[in-house]
Design a protein around this motif. Structure first.
Motif, PDB file in Angstrom:
ATOM      1  N   GLU B  64       0.920  -1.207   0.023  1.00  0.00           N
ATOM      2  CA  GLU B  64      -0.019   0.012   0.097  1.00  0.00           C
ATOM      3  C   GLU B  64       0.883   1.323   0.031  1.00  0.00           C
ATOM      4  OE1 GLU B  64      -3.547  -0.425   2.576  1.00  0.00           O
ATOM      5  OE2 GLU B  64      -3.342   2.009   2.912  1.00  0.00           O
ATOM      6  N   LEU B  65       2.001   1.413   0.696  1.00  0.00           N
ATOM      7  CA  LEU B  65       2.954   2.361   0.848  1.00  0.00           C
ATOM      8  C   LEU B  65       3.425   2.848  -0.622  1.00  0.00           C
ATOM      9  CD1 LEU B  65       4.505   4.422   2.660  1.00  0.00           C
ATOM     10  CD2 LEU B  65       6.344   2.670   2.488  1.00  0.00           C
ATOM     11  N   CYS B  66       3.869   1.464  -1.335  1.00  0.00           N
ATOM     12  CA  CYS B  66       4.378   1.661  -2.820  1.00  0.00           C
ATOM     13  C   CYS B  66       3.515   2.298  -3.691  1.00  0.00           C
ATOM     14  CB  CYS B  66       5.041   0.169  -3.057  1.00  0.00           C
ATOM     15  SG  CYS B  66       5.739   0.065  -4.423  1.00  0.00           S
ATOM     16  N   ALA B  67       2.214   1.807  -3.578  1.00  0.00           N
ATOM     17  CA  ALA B  67       1.203   2.230  -4.459  1.00  0.00           C
ATOM     18  C   ALA B  67       0.808   3.411  -4.237  1.00  0.00           C
ATOM     19  CB  ALA B  67      -0.061   1.127  -4.293  1.00  0.00           C
ATOM     20  N   GLU B  68       0.864   4.304  -3.034  1.00  0.00           N
ATOM     21  CA  GLU B  68       0.534   5.791  -2.557  1.00  0.00           C
ATOM     22  C   GLU B  68       1.515   6.593  -2.967  1.00  0.00           C
ATOM     23  OE1 GLU B  68      -2.450   6.713  -1.619  1.00  0.00           O
ATOM     24  OE2 GLU B  68      -3.201   4.787  -1.600  1.00  0.00           O
ATOM     25  N   THR B  69       2.868   6.189  -2.551  1.00  0.00           N
ATOM     26  CA  THR B  69       4.030   6.945  -2.830  1.00  0.00           C
ATOM     27  C   THR B  69       4.745   6.900  -4.253  1.00  0.00           C
ATOM     28  OG1 THR B  69       5.675   5.610  -1.930  1.00  0.00           O
ATOM     29  CG2 THR B  69       4.690   6.770  -0.366  1.00  0.00           C
ATOM     30  N   GLY B  70       4.765   5.571  -4.602  1.00  0.00           N
ATOM     31  CA  GLY B  70       5.629   5.418  -5.776  1.00  0.00           C
ATOM     32  C   GLY B  70       7.181   5.829  -5.521  1.00  0.00           C
ATOM     33  N   CYS B  71       7.962   6.269  -6.545  1.00  0.00           N
ATOM     34  CA  CYS B  71       9.291   6.497  -6.268  1.00  0.00           C
ATOM     35  C   CYS B  71       9.849   7.728  -7.126  1.00  0.00           C
ATOM     36  CB  CYS B  71       9.988   5.310  -7.165  1.00  0.00           C
ATOM     37  SG  CYS B  71      11.920   5.492  -7.079  1.00  0.00           S
ATOM     38  N   TYR B  72      10.473   8.579  -6.118  1.00  0.00           N
ATOM     39  CA  TYR B  72      10.691   9.963  -6.522  1.00  0.00           C
ATOM     40  C   TYR B  72      12.044  10.118  -7.239  1.00  0.00           C
ATOM     41  CZ  TYR B  72      11.516  14.948  -5.751  1.00  0.00           C
ATOM     42  OH  TYR B  72      11.791  16.263  -5.975  1.00  0.00           O
ATOM     43  N   CYS B  73      11.882  10.776  -8.712  1.00  0.00           N
ATOM     44  CA  CYS B  73      13.089  10.811  -9.363  1.00  0.00           C
ATOM     45  C   CYS B  73      13.899  11.985  -9.285  1.00  0.00           C
ATOM     46  CB  CYS B  73      12.714  10.625 -10.573  1.00  0.00           C
ATOM     47  SG  CYS B  73      14.177  10.761 -12.084  1.00  0.00           S
ATOM     48  N   THR B  74      15.024  12.184  -8.431  1.00  0.00           N
ATOM     49  CA  THR B  74      15.495  13.422  -7.920  1.00  0.00           C
ATOM     50  C   THR B  74      15.904  14.156  -9.167  1.00  0.00           C
ATOM     51  OG1 THR B  74      17.443  12.325  -7.805  1.00  0.00           O
ATOM     52  CG2 THR B  74      16.264  12.582  -5.764  1.00  0.00           C
ATOM     53  N   SER B  75      16.196  13.582 -10.417  1.00  0.00           N
ATOM     54  CA  SER B  75      16.552  14.323 -11.564  1.00  0.00           C
ATOM     55  C   SER B  75      15.506  15.274 -12.183  1.00  0.00           C
ATOM     56  CB  SER B  75      17.141  13.120 -12.647  1.00  0.00           C
ATOM     57  OG  SER B  75      18.045  12.195 -12.059  1.00  0.00           O
ATOM     58  N   THR B  76      14.376  14.760 -11.942  1.00  0.00           N
ATOM     59  CA  THR B  76      13.220  15.464 -12.498  1.00  0.00           C
ATOM     60  C   THR B  76      12.267  16.176 -11.343  1.00  0.00           C
ATOM     61  OG1 THR B  76      11.889  13.487 -12.734  1.00  0.00           O
ATOM     62  CG2 THR B  76      13.169  14.012 -14.571  1.00  0.00           C
ATOM     63  N   SER B  77      12.337  15.783 -10.215  1.00  0.00           N
ATOM     64  CA  SER B  77      11.563  15.916  -9.032  1.00  0.00           C
ATOM     65  C   SER B  77      10.410  15.665  -9.205  1.00  0.00           C
ATOM     66  CB  SER B  77      11.569  17.641  -9.020  1.00  0.00           C
ATOM     67  OG  SER B  77      12.741  18.218  -8.733  1.00  0.00           O
ATOM     68  N   ARG B  78       9.968  14.503 -10.369  1.00  0.00           N
ATOM     69  CA  ARG B  78       8.751  13.770 -10.351  1.00  0.00           C
ATOM     70  C   ARG B  78       8.609  12.517  -9.651  1.00  0.00           C
ATOM     71  NH1 ARG B  78       5.744  17.041 -13.493  1.00  0.00           N
ATOM     72  NH2 ARG B  78       6.616  18.961 -14.339  1.00  0.00           N
TER      73      ARG B  78
END
Lengths: 220, 455
Positions: B64-78
């Motif tokens: 559930e955490l993974c589905a709610e947060t995803g993974c943050y790409c620091t190169s694009t701030s997305r």
């Protein structure tokens, strides 16, 4: 008694990271004619020191510490005008420019030290990660900093710490700033080798070191 | 499974956050929410818990955490976001039995279960440790290769090349990466194990350019490339460049995460949940054939403390019970070579991890930060303990870990650093000195007395 209770409320709100509650407590203190400097010393700083100590014991974690720091900043926004109006000024122990060495993207240790330094009252300017040596110098000059703090988590990014000291020497500004280094592979031996002023193994040790460096006689 | 081009598209077009907002306004509150919702609580009394329902709830919390947060790409701030359905599809399509190595050293890595009697896959060597000279590097890797229980090797980091200190982002880094691969291969040939896979790609690499360049000088598609996340739940384009490169050449990736207990994940319970989320993101974002997890206790810079045992164990159980992507656990000990404490830490950690279902990477000695403070004896000890633990119940492991922890835990803040490789080993024969052999035998005898059966 009422004064003690008000300070206790202020401390508790900050420790709990309750920005709204802390702001309200600070406003109530000022409106009741309380000494704003006393609120800083006995309320804000004591609360932040408590949070820092709880973090060291792993009773609270980085997010709680960040929220307490935010609450502390909100309190200062209320107290600073009152301090100025009273003709006083809030003393910070010093100004620190901090970042990770060129090539290094490991930020958590650096973030924790930055947070603990803020909690201890330092003015901290965080340049983030992968910071070129020249950027440390430019920021230190711009902020009239006392200390440059550089973190490196890899052996191959440690030379970035050496580069900062080296450029300070080359630009005849070595004695203007104290340089402290840290990060897992760094040691006191490394700090001595590159001519840094200090090394700390832990974040809390970094705060103690910063206080010692601020007191060193050669700082201008 | 969501394809890699789609991952890149999301990295370029996903929801925008500042880095601090992603950590403090997305990850931290969601983590607290799932801890509450799934009733995940740290149990200080049981370093190896024996509760399948808790393990399964923990997995659901991580999902559930993974589905709610995803993974943050620091190169694009997305944010590279995934639906729960996409994560489950990824898990369904994930590799389950990747094969590494060549010839007689070809070996399948399996996804173990808690209490499994299947011996763990043993990924052994330096674990990020640091060697000064090329001579030390070659002797260490040859020494690692001589261990009959080794399945893949982790080579050390080189700090000097042609007498110059290696510096990230300079030509010296690229040259050190090339040299690392050349020397690693040569050392394994000297050990008569030419087919043994180098699984940590290139420890000297900091940049994508370093890793990709070095790879061209002797890494094989039967080796593996370790590609790591940053905390919390972050990646950048340098790492995704490595993924693109390895996939294009047909190689295999071992995803890596090192959640910090005390950091954004919070305490033991949060560290356990975020470990599951990293595992799931490893499939989709890093396209991993296996995942390597190593929670670290912020206070000590290692993962052998009492408080880190529980999250290590329960997250390993949660993953192993609910995912067929093989899991490795990497151990960092605080003490240095040829000390009692070092061997006690190794035994405690390996019992904790193997009984919980993990395969092992071992490991970081003296926190992997002291030059030349590593020898082939520590990974050999870890592998012998790992094979002896296979088949142990979690209840038995729990009691053994509780017995071993008091032997060293009060020294974690100021551990003995031990001696350098050059002081522990004979330089010519690459054999341990008598003092180390005797210490090794004494601790093994003690563990035998606690019920471990060594072959």
């Amino acid at each position: 008694m009422a004064e003690n209770s008000a300070l206790k409320d202020l401390r508790l709100s900050i420790e709990q990271g309750d920005e709204e509650g802390a702001t309200a407590a600070a406003q109530a203190w000022v409106e009741a004619g309380g000494d704003p400097m006393k609120a800083v010393e006995k309320g804000l700083r004591e609360a932040l020191r408590n949070v820092g100590e709880q973090f060291e014991r792993l009773e609270v974690f980085l997010p709680e510490m960040m929220m307490a720091a935010d609450a502390g900043n909100a309190v200062m926004e209320v107290l600073e005008p009152a301090i100025a109006a009273a003709g006083q000024h809030s003393e910070s122990p010093g100004t620190v420019v901090i970042g990770t060495a060129k090539g290094d993207i490991h930020t958590i240790g650096k973030n924790i030290l930055a947070m603990l330094l803020r909690l201890a009252g330092f003015q901290v300017h965080d340049l983030g990660e992968d910071v070129p040596a020249t950027a440390f110098l430019e920021e230190a000059k711009k902020r009239n900093a006392d200390i440059i703090a550089i973190s490196a988590l890899m052996t191959s990014t440690m030379p970035g710490q050496r580069d900062v000291v080296s450029i300070l020497r080359d630009t005849a500004t070595r004695d203007t700033y104290a340089v402290m280094v840290g990060g897992a592979p760094t040691t006191q031996e490394w700090a001595d080798q590159i001519g840094a002023d200090g090394y700390a193994e832990t974040a809390s040790g970094g705060v103690d070191l910063a206080f010692r460096l601020i007191d060193r006689p050669q700082l201008s | 499974m969501v394809n890699f081009f789609e991952v890149i598209r999301r990295a370029l077009n996903g929801r925008y956050y500042t880095e601090t907002d992603f950590a403090m306004k997305v990850v931290v509150p969601k983590l607290r929410e799932v801890l509450e919702k799934y009733d995940i609580r740290y149990d200080a009394e049981n370093p190896v818990p024996d509760d399948d329902d808790l393990a399964d709830r923990l997995f659901q919390a991580g999902l559930e955490l993974c589905a709610e947060t995803g993974c943050y790409c620091t190169s694009t701030s997305r944010v590279i976001g995934f639906t729960k359905q996409e994560i489950l599809e990824g898990l369904r399509d994930a590799p389950s039995a990747p094969v590494f190595g060549e010839g007689t050293d070809e070996k399948t890595m399996v996804a173990r279960q808690p209490e499994s009697d299947e011996p763990p896959y043993c990924f052994l060597g330096a674990g990020g440790g640091i060697a000064t000279t090329e001579d030390v590097y070659v002797r260490l890797v040859e020494g690692y290769g001589r261990n009959p229980l080794i399945n893949s090797v982790t080579c050390p980091t080189i700090t000097l090349i042609n007498g110059m200190t290696v510096q990230a982002g300079t030509p010296l880094e690229l040259l050190a990466c090339i040299r690392s691969v050349e020397l690693g291969r040569a050392a394994l040939r000297r050990a008569q194990r030419p087919g043994l896979p180098i699984m940590n790609s290139i420890a000297s690499a900091v940049t994508d350019a370093g890793k990709i360049t070095g790879s061209a000088f002797g890494l094989r598609n039967t080796d593996a490339w370790v590609v790591g996340f940053m905390a919390p739940l972050q990646v950048n384009f340098e790492r995704l460049n490595e993924v693109a490169y390895v996939r294009a050449r047909g190689g295999q990736i071992v995803g890596e995460s090192g959640p910090i207990m005390g950091g954004y994940a919070g305490g033991p319970a949060g560290t356990a949940v975020i470990s599951v989320a990293y595992h799931l993101l490893s499939v989709l974002v890093l396209r991993a054939s296996a995942h390597l997890n190593f929670p670290i206790d912020f206070r000590y810079g290692c993962n052998t403390s009492r408080q880190i045992m529980w999250p290590f164990s329960i997250s390993t159980q949660a993953i192993c019970r609910n995912s067929h992507l093989p899991l490795l656990n990497l151990t960092y000990v605080a003490a240095g070579p040829m000390t009692e404490m070092c061997l006690y830490e190794i035994a405690t950690a390996i019992v904790n991890r193997v009984a919980s279902g993990g395969n092992i990477e071992f490991g970081g000695i003296a926190k992997a930060i002291k030059l030349d403070h590593l020898t082939p004896m520590e990974p050999r000890f870890a592998s012998e303990v790992a094979h002896a633990v296979a088949g142990m119940t979690r209840a038995e492991a729990n009691e053994l870990v509780k017995k071993l922890l008091p032997k060293y835990e009060d020294r974690l803040a100021d551990p003995p650093l031990g001696k350098k490789f050059q002081e522990c080993y004979d330089w010519g024969s690459i054999e341990p000195c008598q003092e180390y052999i005797e210490l090794y035998g004494r601790i093994k005898d003690e563990l035998t007395g606690y019920g471990l059966e060594f072959n």
